[in-house]
Design an enzyme around this catalytic site. Structure first.
Site, PDB file in Angstrom:
ATOM      1  N   TYR A   1      10.241  -1.038  -2.172  1.00  0.00           N
ATOM      2  CA  TYR A   1       9.017  -0.320  -2.558  1.00  0.00           C
ATOM      3  C   TYR A   1       9.383   0.864  -3.462  1.00  0.00           C
ATOM      4  O   TYR A   1       8.742   1.096  -4.494  1.00  0.00           O
ATOM      5  CB  TYR A   1       8.260   0.171  -1.312  1.00  0.00           C
ATOM      6  CG  TYR A   1       7.176   1.178  -1.635  1.00  0.00           C
ATOM      7  CD1 TYR A   1       5.983   0.776  -2.235  1.00  0.00           C
ATOM      8  CD2 TYR A   1       7.359   2.538  -1.390  1.00  0.00           C
ATOM      9  CE1 TYR A   1       4.995   1.702  -2.565  1.00  0.00           C
ATOM     10  CE2 TYR A   1       6.388   3.470  -1.715  1.00  0.00           C
ATOM     11  CZ  TYR A   1       5.211   3.046  -2.297  1.00  0.00           C
ATOM     12  OH  TYR A   1       4.255   3.965  -2.636  1.00  0.00           O
TER      13      TYR A   1
ATOM     14  N   SER B   1       2.841  13.929  -1.434  1.00  0.00           N
ATOM     15  CA  SER B   1       1.888  12.922  -1.902  1.00  0.00           C
ATOM     16  C   SER B   1       0.691  12.781  -0.950  1.00  0.00           C
ATOM     17  O   SER B   1       0.844  12.938   0.267  1.00  0.00           O
ATOM     18  CB  SER B   1       2.623  11.570  -1.992  1.00  0.00           C
ATOM     19  OG  SER B   1       1.714  10.505  -2.077  1.00  0.00           O
TER      20      SER B   1
ATOM     21  N   GLN C   1      -0.128  16.628  -4.140  1.00  0.00           N
ATOM     22  CA  GLN C   1      -0.581  15.632  -5.130  1.00  0.00           C
ATOM     23  C   GLN C   1      -1.845  14.962  -4.609  1.00  0.00           C
ATOM     24  O   GLN C   1      -1.897  14.518  -3.463  1.00  0.00           O
ATOM     25  CB  GLN C   1       0.516  14.586  -5.354  1.00  0.00           C
ATOM     26  CG  GLN C   1       0.130  13.435  -6.261  1.00  0.00           C
ATOM     27  CD  GLN C   1      -0.478  12.261  -5.508  1.00  0.00           C
ATOM     28  OE1 GLN C   1      -0.283  12.138  -4.302  1.00  0.00           O
ATOM     29  NE2 GLN C   1      -1.215  11.420  -6.193  1.00  0.00           N
TER      30      GLN C   1
ATOM     31  N   TYR D   1      -4.874  12.025  -5.063  1.00  0.00           N
ATOM     32  CA  TYR D   1      -5.588  10.886  -5.637  1.00  0.00           C
ATOM     33  C   TYR D   1      -7.056  11.113  -5.343  1.00  0.00           C
ATOM     34  O   TYR D   1      -7.413  11.386  -4.189  1.00  0.00           O
ATOM     35  CB  TYR D   1      -5.176   9.573  -4.966  1.00  0.00           C
ATOM     36  CG  TYR D   1      -3.850   9.035  -5.421  1.00  0.00           C
ATOM     37  CD1 TYR D   1      -3.618   8.761  -6.763  1.00  0.00           C
ATOM     38  CD2 TYR D   1      -2.837   8.772  -4.509  1.00  0.00           C
ATOM     39  CE1 TYR D   1      -2.397   8.248  -7.183  1.00  0.00           C
ATOM     40  CE2 TYR D   1      -1.618   8.254  -4.925  1.00  0.00           C
ATOM     41  CZ  TYR D   1      -1.415   7.998  -6.267  1.00  0.00           C
ATOM     42  OH  TYR D   1      -0.212   7.487  -6.680  1.00  0.00           O
TER      43      TYR D   1
ATOM     44  N   THR E   1      -2.945  13.068  -9.927  1.00  0.00           N
ATOM     45  CA  THR E   1      -2.404  11.865 -10.573  1.00  0.00           C
ATOM     46  C   THR E   1      -3.548  11.096 -11.209  1.00  0.00           C
ATOM     47  O   THR E   1      -4.528  10.755 -10.538  1.00  0.00           O
ATOM     48  CB  THR E   1      -1.662  10.983  -9.551  1.00  0.00           C
ATOM     49  OG1 THR E   1      -0.617  11.752  -8.971  1.00  0.00           O
ATOM     50  CG2 THR E   1      -1.085   9.746 -10.204  1.00  0.00           C
TER      51      THR E   1
ATOM     52  N   ARG F   1       3.117  -4.758  -7.752  1.00  0.00           N
ATOM     53  CA  ARG F   1       4.575  -4.743  -7.602  1.00  0.00           C
ATOM     54  C   ARG F   1       4.944  -6.013  -6.862  1.00  0.00           C
ATOM     55  O   ARG F   1       4.698  -6.147  -5.666  1.00  0.00           O
ATOM     56  CB  ARG F   1       5.054  -3.510  -6.827  1.00  0.00           C
ATOM     57  CG  ARG F   1       4.800  -2.176  -7.548  1.00  0.00           C
ATOM     58  CD  ARG F   1       3.459  -1.582  -7.140  1.00  0.00           C
ATOM     59  NE  ARG F   1       3.036  -0.440  -7.948  1.00  0.00           N
ATOM     60  CZ  ARG F   1       2.953   0.789  -7.453  1.00  0.00           C
ATOM     61  NH1 ARG F   1       3.263   1.053  -6.216  1.00  0.00           N
ATOM     62  NH2 ARG F   1       2.527   1.754  -8.229  1.00  0.00           N
TER      63      ARG F   1
ATOM     64  N   LYS G   1      -0.873  14.710 -13.845  1.00  0.00           N
ATOM     65  CA  LYS G   1       0.300  13.832 -13.869  1.00  0.00           C
ATOM     66  C   LYS G   1      -0.063  12.410 -14.287  1.00  0.00           C
ATOM     67  O   LYS G   1      -0.953  11.795 -13.698  1.00  0.00           O
ATOM     68  CB  LYS G   1       0.936  13.804 -12.474  1.00  0.00           C
ATOM     69  CG  LYS G   1       2.125  12.873 -12.347  1.00  0.00           C
ATOM     70  CD  LYS G   1       2.827  13.053 -11.020  1.00  0.00           C
ATOM     71  CE  LYS G   1       3.931  12.042 -10.841  1.00  0.00           C
ATOM     72  NZ  LYS G   1       3.437  10.679 -10.618  1.00  0.00           N
TER      73      LYS G   1
ATOM     74  N   HIS H   1       4.414   6.668 -14.251  1.00  0.00           N
ATOM     75  CA  HIS H   1       4.426   6.415 -12.802  1.00  0.00           C
ATOM     76  C   HIS H   1       5.702   5.660 -12.400  1.00  0.00           C
ATOM     77  O   HIS H   1       5.671   4.726 -11.592  1.00  0.00           O
ATOM     78  CB  HIS H   1       3.175   5.636 -12.393  1.00  0.00           C
ATOM     79  CG  HIS H   1       2.671   5.956 -11.008  1.00  0.00           C
ATOM     80  ND1 HIS H   1       1.568   6.716 -10.776  1.00  0.00           N
ATOM     81  CD2 HIS H   1       3.135   5.616  -9.786  1.00  0.00           C
ATOM     82  CE1 HIS H   1       1.362   6.813  -9.466  1.00  0.00           C
ATOM     83  NE2 HIS H   1       2.315   6.155  -8.843  1.00  0.00           N
TER      84      HIS H   1
ATOM     85  N   ARG I   1       5.682   1.851 -12.591  1.00  0.00           N
ATOM     86  CA  ARG I   1       5.023   1.166 -11.472  1.00  0.00           C
ATOM     87  C   ARG I   1       3.577   0.811 -11.774  1.00  0.00           C
ATOM     88  O   ARG I   1       2.892   0.242 -10.937  1.00  0.00           O
ATOM     89  CB  ARG I   1       5.060   2.070 -10.235  1.00  0.00           C
ATOM     90  CG  ARG I   1       6.448   2.428  -9.795  1.00  0.00           C
ATOM     91  CD  ARG I   1       6.457   3.639  -8.880  1.00  0.00           C
ATOM     92  NE  ARG I   1       5.961   3.354  -7.540  1.00  0.00           N
ATOM     93  CZ  ARG I   1       6.675   2.783  -6.582  1.00  0.00           C
ATOM     94  NH1 ARG I   1       7.920   2.443  -6.825  1.00  0.00           N
ATOM     95  NH2 ARG I   1       6.169   2.574  -5.390  1.00  0.00           N
TER      96      ARG I   1
HETATM   97  C1  GLV Z   1       2.067   5.162  -5.431  1.00  0.00           C
HETATM   98  O1  GLV Z   1       1.844   6.161  -6.019  1.00  0.00           O
HETATM   99  C2  GLV Z   1       3.034   4.181  -5.816  1.00  0.00           C
HETATM  100  O2  GLV Z   1       3.500   4.220  -6.970  1.00  0.00           O
HETATM  101  O3  GLV Z   1       3.362   3.342  -4.996  1.00  0.00           O
END
Ligand code: GLV
Length: 376
Positions: A22, A104, A125, A127, A153, A162, A249, A273, A276
């Site tokens: 991860y 986060s 941070q 969201y 962010t 991912r 960010k 990021h 990602r």
């Molecule tokens: C979350 O911010 C991630 O990139 O997994």
């Protein structure tokens, strides 16, 4: 432990594959993830000799806060799954090193847990979720915890896939598949650290979202909660909620950078990021000089994406960053050795940065500019 790669190798042996992957992985084909590193490696530093470099000073101010290095620990989701109480350990290591720590929204330890663990104010941070009431409550909690900056962010309105997480069935806490149990059984020190840790799920969310007490539904709530309708207009709402220092960010484009500079924020972070989100986007380091040029001194420029050494910090500063954020580099330290491992990661980067500055003939970070780069 001579370099970040040593910490990485040890972390890979100690952290369950699902969580190591991860942290390590990027989205889709991981082309942007790789470009972040290869483009940094291509930048050559200019060796200078017989310059008096006996009075080196690495200190800086970052959005008005004194810092021992032009470095901060980036916000990391699930940090406390790399090692039990990971956010507390990392925030302590950052405090001891005299650099900022950013927590986060998607952390395992809650804002209040970190606030109780350190004296130095940390950054939070955010969201922005569809549930604006919940987002407001998070901002209020960050203010109550005396966070010194809010890092918003803006590059995750939808989530880039991912592949590694899908293949590994990555969940928090881990799904009890046979492969996961076998993998964790071989990592007893990790398992003990997580069992002894304060929390096993998203500490900022659990218990704060009505009707979502059990973990699975919480995870579903998260995936449905990122808000694709967010625009620059919503920043006014954030501004009204948070009159303190704001960091934006996730800027990669010059036009977006100009818009960010107009918001009155203290800083923007040039970032994709960590490779990602948009696979196929330019590397973060290739975007940096264009963004830095476009915004001039209107807003502080921070940088993340691929920093693994002090030489990388020097490269980014030479291309217009005032501060670098590290994510994976410190997570490897955390997985390798808890708080001491994070301290080691920071120390390695600090020493490499110090020596590299000397070998480039500069004494202070104010002197670092394009002249420390060797152009063909
Ligand atoms: C979350 O911010 C991630 O990139 O997994």
């Amino acid at each position: 432990m001579t370099c970040i790669e040593d910490l990485r190798r040890r972390a890979r042996r100690r952290v369950p594959t699902m969580f190591f992957d991860y942290a390590e992985g990027g989205s889709y084909e991981e082309t942007t993830l790789r470009a972040n590193r290869t483009d940094l490696d291509r930048i050559k530093l200019r060796q200078r000799v017989l310059v008096d470099v006996s009075r080196r000073d690495l200190g800086n101010t970052i959005i008005g806060e004194k810092a021992a290095l032009p470095l901060a620990l980036a916000p990391i989701g699930l940090c406390g799954m790399q090692w039990g109480d990971g956010e507390i350990l990392a925030s302590r290591a950052a405090q001891a090193a005299g650099i900022p720590f950013c927590l986060s929204t998607m952390s395992i330890c809650a804002i209040e847990d970190v606030a109780a663990a350190v004296d130095r104010p940390f950054w939070f941070q955010l969201y922005v979720m569809k549930d604006r009431g919940f987002s407001r409550a998070l901002v209020e909690r960050a203010a109550a915890a005396k966070c010194s900056a809010l890092v918003l962010t803006i590059d995750l309105q939808v989530l880039g896939q991912r592949h590694r997480d899908v293949r590994n069935g990555m969940t928090v806490p881990p799904e009890w598949r046979f492969a996961n149990i076998a993998n964790i059984a071989m990592r007893p020190a990790w398992a003990l650290s997580v069992l002894a840790g304060k929390r096993k799920t998203f500490g900022n969310l659990a218990g704060h979202v009505r009707g979502m007490e059990d973990v699975n539904s919480l995870a579903q709530w998260i995936s449905g909660q990122f808000d694709p309708s967010l625009t620059w207009k919503d920043l006014e709402w954030i501004r009204a909620l948070w009159p303190g220092k704001l960091v934006i960010k996730g800027v990669l484009d010059v036009d977006d950078a100009k818009l960010a500079a107009r918001t009155g924020a203290s800083a923007l972070v040039v970032s994709n990021h960590g490779g990602r989100q948009l696979d196929g986007a330019p590397s973060s380091i290739s975007a940096l000089p264009k963004v830095a040029d476009a915004v001039g001194s209107d807003i502080e420029v921070m940088f993340d994406g691929g920093i693994r050494s002090g030489q990388d910090v020097l490269r980014a500063l030479a291309l217009g960053a005032r501060t670098c954020l590290i994510g994976r580099a410190y997570l490897y330290g955390l997985g390798a050795g808890g708080e001491a491992g994070v301290a080691k990661a920071i120390e390695l980067i600090r020493n490499e940065f110090d020596v590299s500055m000397a070998l480039c003939g500069v004494n202070s970070i104010r002197e670092i500019g394009p002249q420390v780069l060797a152009w063909d």
